[in-house]
Enzyme design. Structure first.
Site, short mmCIF file in Angstrom:
data_model
loop_
_atom_site.label_atom_id
_atom_site.label_comp_id
_atom_site.label_asym_id
_atom_site.label_seq_id
_atom_site.Cartn_x
_atom_site.Cartn_y
_atom_site.Cartn_z
N THR A 170 -2.32 5.43 10.86
CA THR A 170 -3.27 4.92 11.84
C THR A 170 -3.05 5.64 13.18
OG1 THR A 170 -3.04 2.81 10.72
CG2 THR A 170 -4.29 2.81 12.76
N LYS A 201 -4.61 9.02 13.16
CA LYS A 201 -6.06 9.00 13.38
C LYS A 201 -6.37 8.90 14.88
CE LYS A 201 -8.93 7.57 10.47
NZ LYS A 201 -9.14 8.78 9.69
N SER A 209 -22.40 -8.38 -5.67
CA SER A 209 -23.18 -7.49 -4.81
C SER A 209 -22.32 -6.35 -4.29
CB SER A 209 -23.76 -8.30 -3.66
OG SER A 209 -24.13 -7.46 -2.60
N SER A 210 -21.12 -6.69 -3.81
CA SER A 210 -20.24 -5.66 -3.25
C SER A 210 -19.82 -4.65 -4.31
CB SER A 210 -18.97 -6.29 -2.67
OG SER A 210 -19.27 -7.03 -1.54
N ARG A 233 -3.86 -21.71 16.06
CA ARG A 233 -5.27 -21.43 15.84
C ARG A 233 -5.90 -22.60 15.09
NH1 ARG A 233 -5.10 -17.12 10.84
NH2 ARG A 233 -7.34 -17.26 11.05
N TRP A 241 -11.41 -19.72 6.09
CA TRP A 241 -12.02 -18.74 5.18
C TRP A 241 -11.02 -18.32 4.12
CZ3 TRP A 241 -11.36 -13.43 3.97
CH2 TRP A 241 -10.32 -12.79 4.63
N GLU A 261 -9.19 -5.98 1.84
CA GLU A 261 -10.47 -6.38 2.43
C GLU A 261 -10.52 -6.05 3.93
OE1 GLU A 261 -13.33 -7.51 1.52
OE2 GLU A 261 -14.12 -8.29 3.41
N HIS A 287 -17.85 -19.43 10.41
CA HIS A 287 -17.90 -18.27 11.31
C HIS A 287 -17.24 -17.07 10.62
CE1 HIS A 287 -17.32 -15.67 14.79
NE2 HIS A 287 -16.02 -15.70 14.59
N HIS A 300 2.47 -9.81 4.24
CA HIS A 300 2.71 -9.96 5.69
C HIS A 300 1.80 -11.03 6.29
CE1 HIS A 300 -0.29 -6.47 6.65
NE2 HIS A 300 -0.91 -7.60 6.74
N HIS A 301 0.84 -11.50 5.52
CA HIS A 301 0.05 -12.66 5.97
C HIS A 301 0.79 -13.96 5.66
CE1 HIS A 301 -3.62 -10.23 6.63
NE2 HIS A 301 -3.13 -9.51 5.65
N ASP A 316 -31.67 10.49 -3.00
CA ASP A 316 -31.58 9.03 -2.89
C ASP A 316 -30.21 8.61 -3.42
OD1 ASP A 316 -32.13 6.13 -3.10
OD2 ASP A 316 -34.22 6.74 -2.82
N SER A 322 -15.26 9.08 13.55
CA SER A 322 -14.97 10.49 13.29
C SER A 322 -16.23 11.35 13.25
CB SER A 322 -14.20 10.64 11.98
OG SER A 322 -13.04 9.87 12.01
N TYR A 348 -9.14 -3.65 5.35
CA TYR A 348 -9.35 -2.21 5.49
C TYR A 348 -10.74 -1.82 5.01
CZ TYR A 348 -4.58 -2.00 6.92
OH TYR A 348 -3.43 -2.20 7.61
N HIS A 362 -5.86 -8.26 2.03
CA HIS A 362 -5.45 -7.16 2.90
C HIS A 362 -6.29 -5.91 2.68
CE1 HIS A 362 -3.44 -5.87 6.34
NE2 HIS A 362 -3.44 -4.69 5.79
#
Lengths: 538, 319
Positions: free
Chosen positions: A329, A332, A170-171, A451, A144, A256, A79, A303-304, A108, A269, A258, A254
């Site tokens: 943040t 924003k 690809s990314s 979890r 994951w 990632e 998932h 922090h993870h 293009d 925006s 963002y 991390h």
């Protein structure tokens, strides 16, 4: 503006002569490739969503009723992988592909053939990864995050590692293309600080991608060699350290997260000024806030990992750095509210999703701030509180922004208006059920439910049942989305105007709806009052 | 003493069921003083039962309060804007897009709030990280999918008590796919203990600073008992340290909190906190049972010595 000029080029479109295969598989057109990305992402959204339905069905009540625990773990792992790498990231790349050339006044993307390659890698990558579910030994089941030693107990490590390498390639190619387009293909007069915030957010995101995808590739390659080539990077018995993987992974992970939210900031925006009919508040502050968040994303990874037993100094450093993210943040969010203040608002479906984004993403930000406080995190970590937190920022954050963007730009893409009534039905169903789905998970986490468990004590039963009901109905609501899209693309009779929205500003709205094959064959002239975020003097 | 504790629990539980949903939720949020284990409808963290556990609880409440206040202000302003500045009410859009004073204010105020939260959190973290002055050491080892507890020392004397602790048989039978057994029927001492009970709980004394040294044998696990106020990862090749000092006797339940394979959801943790006298008795029984026939297999018999050596090594590096 350049509208008349591009209209002349209309006959020049040659894609009508192409057959289906040539048009879609051999495409080098940014719009067609953007469409491919978006369709792929929608498909993955439903596949990843069906895995989520399995999870919520098993968690509907205590006791195991449907699946074995190992399969449950495959579902949670798949998932996440499908939603992150298959749904959210390709959706943003698709939106970037469609919109960036049109927003900066380019014909293009800068590298159209690479654009084709970076998309067509993805179906193969996901076919590889999803095929593991049908192979002996099953799919990845170690989460994951793929923490070793658990992840290399899986039979599918090699498949998943190779699939991730492909996704990373690809990314990176997508990111290079976007940077090349933004830096080289802007129309004369489209200075960097005149670009729409969405383009800015993608420019910064693309740099994050190039910086961290190779790190992920390195981390998973070390997993592969640990499993098959007798290395001991993460094997304590051979002198390695399982925690090393977590540091490397989250150095990717991390930024990632963002990567999955900065383009959403850009979308919101664009949408809020359009429907508030007022220039965005603090354009430069918005751009600077995105850049600050991107910078901070590189120094908060641990922090993870507060519960892995970091030294006191490291815990303090990562706590402070993480808390610092609340400042840009917050800026924003305040700026979005200030954009609405004094405007003249209407509430079409894109605006509804954008407003829901601001509120619900902020709630996800609040729980993020709570998670940053290390002693409190020792309680929250790896409980449903974290699950609630990241689904608020990813579902009501990233995915709501993607849906907002779809409703906002689909009249431009197709030349037809979607059904406003069914769009609103989709919105209200989504926003109600997503909260029924995820809000009770905060309580489950605070009460101590870990979890990634397939079964739980009866004390957790009531909120799990509520959450599952919300999940099923949120999932079903997305079929309305599918219906709205199909109707808009093939059946809608209502033609969209070029401007589409009364308050819409920016180059993309000066093109016809649908836009010509090559967006701007003649560079448009930039008028400050027509900029996406309004004419800003500061 | 323990029996009294359970009686209180039982009464509270029955009374709660009579309250209906609203009362239940109110209790869940505010009535958490003695309820260390998860309760139906629980809405907030437990304040816990140790000398430390109120710290994360208070920090959680303060941070939640701050977030609620900011949320009311920001969302309130947003809703006012949505009602006042609607096109349908004839609102005419204004042209401004910048206000330096306001921007400085709303950057500075969050910084001040964050500094105060950081100060509170740092203070709590310093208390947590101080594992010195312990009167007892317990080594915790995670396995797929059970825990092993080695009592390393108590009041300065080395101990040789160790055992495995895994999911109780009743929960284990009930949790099998399509077992047909009712999870609500799994009870121990009046509590509904489905998936939160073990065959051998970790017995510890109250009013004693206990140092835990935590590691794992195969994959990463995480030792998590909410009532103690923390969790700590159990990682192969790494020895983590944490401590607790329990104020109230009772049975405190938790679970493995790091995904560790198919039975991750089925390796609970039970800490049974007893008075120091009761603990001394329990310990004597354990040692008596352990010494004469030396029933432990060779591998486990070697482990406490190895554990002590590792702890000594850890102490010397911390030293």
């Amino acid at each position: 503006m350049a509208h008349a000029a591009t209209h002349d080029e209309h006959h020049d479109e040659h894609h009508e002569h192409l057959n289906f295969f040539q048009r879609w598989v051999m495409s080098t057109n940014h719009k067609d490739i953007g469409t491919l990305y978006l369709v792929f992402s929608l498909l993955m959204f439903f596949i990843g969503g069906s895995f989520a339905m399995v999870i919520r069905a098993e968690l509907f009540k205590p006791g195991l009723q449907l699946v074995q625990p190992y399969f449950f773990n495959e579902m949670t792992t798949m998932h996440a992988l499908v939603m992150i790498f298959g749904a959210v990231m390709p959706a943003f790349v698709g939106l970037g592909n469609w919109m960036i050339p049109m927003m900066v006044g380019a014909p293009d993307m800068a590298l159209p053939r690479m654009n084709n390659l970076s998309f067509w890698i993805l179906p193969f990558a996901f076919a590889l990864m999803l095929s593991t579910l049908f192979l002996p030994g099953g799919g990845p089941a170690g989460g994951w995050t793929m923490y070793p030693p658990l992840s290399i107990q899986s039979a599918s490590t090699a498949y998943v590692v190779f699939a991730i390498h492909l996704m990373g390639i690809s990314s990176i190619m997508g990111a290079i293309n976007i940077i090349a387009t933004i830096l080289n293909m802007r129309a004369p007069g489209m200075d960097l600080l005149k670009m729409p915030v969405f383009v800015w957010s993608w420019l910064i995101t693309a740099f994050l991608l190039i910086a961290v995808m190779p790190v992920l590739a390195g981390a998973v390659t070390m997993l592969l060699t640990d499993k098959y080539f007798n290395t001991h990077f993460f094997d304590a018995a051979g002198g390695g350290d399982p925690v090393l993987f977590q540091h490397v992974f989250w150095f990717f992970g991390h930024p990632e997260v963002y990567i999955m939210i900065l383009p959403a900031f850009g979308i919101i925006s664009e949408i809020i000024p359009t429907f508030a009919r007022k220039p965005i508040f603090g354009y430069k502050a918005m751009v600077f806030a995105i850049a600050s968040i991107a910078f901070l994303s590189f120094i908060v990874w641990a922090h993870h990992m507060f519960a892995v037993g970091l030294p006191l100094g490291a815990e303090i450093f990562f706590m402070y750095a993480t808390m610092l993210i609340a400042v840009p943040t917050g800026v924003k969010v305040f700026n979005w509210v200030a954009t609405m203040w004094g405007g003249s608002m209407t509430f079409e479906t894109p605006m509804l999703f954008a407003i829901a984004f601001v509120i619900l993403f902020t709630i996800g930000g609040f729980s993020g701030l709570m998670l940053a406080l290390v002693p409190a995190d020792f309680q929250y970590h790896d409980t449903y509180f974290v699950v609630a937190h990241f689904h608020y920022v990813l579902v009501t954050g990233a995915i709501f922004a993607i849906m907002a963007a779809t409703y906002y730009w689909i009249p431009k893409w197709t030349g037809h208006m979607y059904s406003e009534f069914w769009g609103k039905v989709h919105f209200w169903n989504s926003v109600v059920w997503v909260n029924v789905l995820f809000f009770p998970q905060h309580f489950l986490g605070l009460a101590g439910m870990p979890r990634r468990i397939p079964d739980y004590n009866v004390a957790f039963a009531n909120f799990n049942m509520i959450s599952s009901i919300g999940g099923f109905l949120f999932g079903a609501s997305q079929l309305i989305f599918l219906g709205v899209l199909i109707h808009c693309v093939w059946f809608s009779k209502k033609k969209a105007t070029d401007r589409v929205w009364e308050g819409a500003r920016g180059l993309e709205w000066t093109l016809s709806s649908p836009p010509p094959h090559h967006s701007f064959t003649i560079a448009p002239v930039i008028h400050d009052e027509e900029l996406a975020h309004g004419h800003v003097e500061d | 003493m323990r029996a009294g504790g359970f009686g209180k629990h039982g009464i509270r539980f029955r009374a709660k069921q009579a309250f209906g949903v609203a009362g239940l939720m109110a209790l869940g949020l505010f009535g958490g003083t003695a309820q260390a284990n998860p309760q139906p409808g629980q809405l907030n963290l437990t304040p816990g039962v140790t000398t430390y556990s109120h710290i994360p609880y208070m920090l959680n409440n303060v941070a939640l309060g701050v977030c609620v206040v900011i949320g009311i202000l920001v969302f309130g302003a947003m809703f006012i804007a949505m009602f006042r500045f609607r096109k349908s009410r004839g609102a005419v859009p204004e042209k401004w897009s910048h206000n330096t004073t306001v921007e400085i204010i709303w950057t500075a105020i969050p910084v001040v709030i964050l500094i105060s939260l950081a100060w509170l959190a740092t203070d709590g973290l310093r208390k947590f990280s101080d594992t010195t002055g312990s009167q007892m050491t317990v080594k915790v080892t995670g396995y797929q999918w059970k825990w092993r507890y080695d009592y390393v020392d108590y009041l300065g004397k080395p101990l040789h008590v160790d055992f495995m602790s895994k999911l109780d048989d009743q929960s284990n039978a009930t949790r099998q796919l399509d077992s047909g057994l009712d999870p609500y029927a799994v009870k121990a001492d009046g509590e509904q203990t489905y998936l939160l009970n073990v065959d051998h709980p970790l017995v510890v004394p109250i009013h004693t600073k206990i140092r835990f040294v935590i590691t794992a044998d195969d994959v990463i696990h995480s030792w998590f008992v909410p009532a103690l106020g923390w969790k700590m990862d159990a990682i192969p090749g790494v020895i983590n340290a944490a401590w607790t000092n329990i104020n109230t006797p009772g049975i405190y339940r938790g679970q493995c909190a790091e995904l560790c394979g198919q039975d991750h959801g089925f390796m609970p943790i039970v800490v049974k906190a007893v008075s120091q006298d009761d603990f001394a008795k329990w310990l004597a029984d354990q040692q008596k049972a352990a010494t004469p026939p030396a029933p432990a297999p060779a591998s486990t018999a070697a482990a406490p010595a190895q554990a002590t050596a590792q702890v000594a090594a850890k102490q010397s590096t911390q030293g």
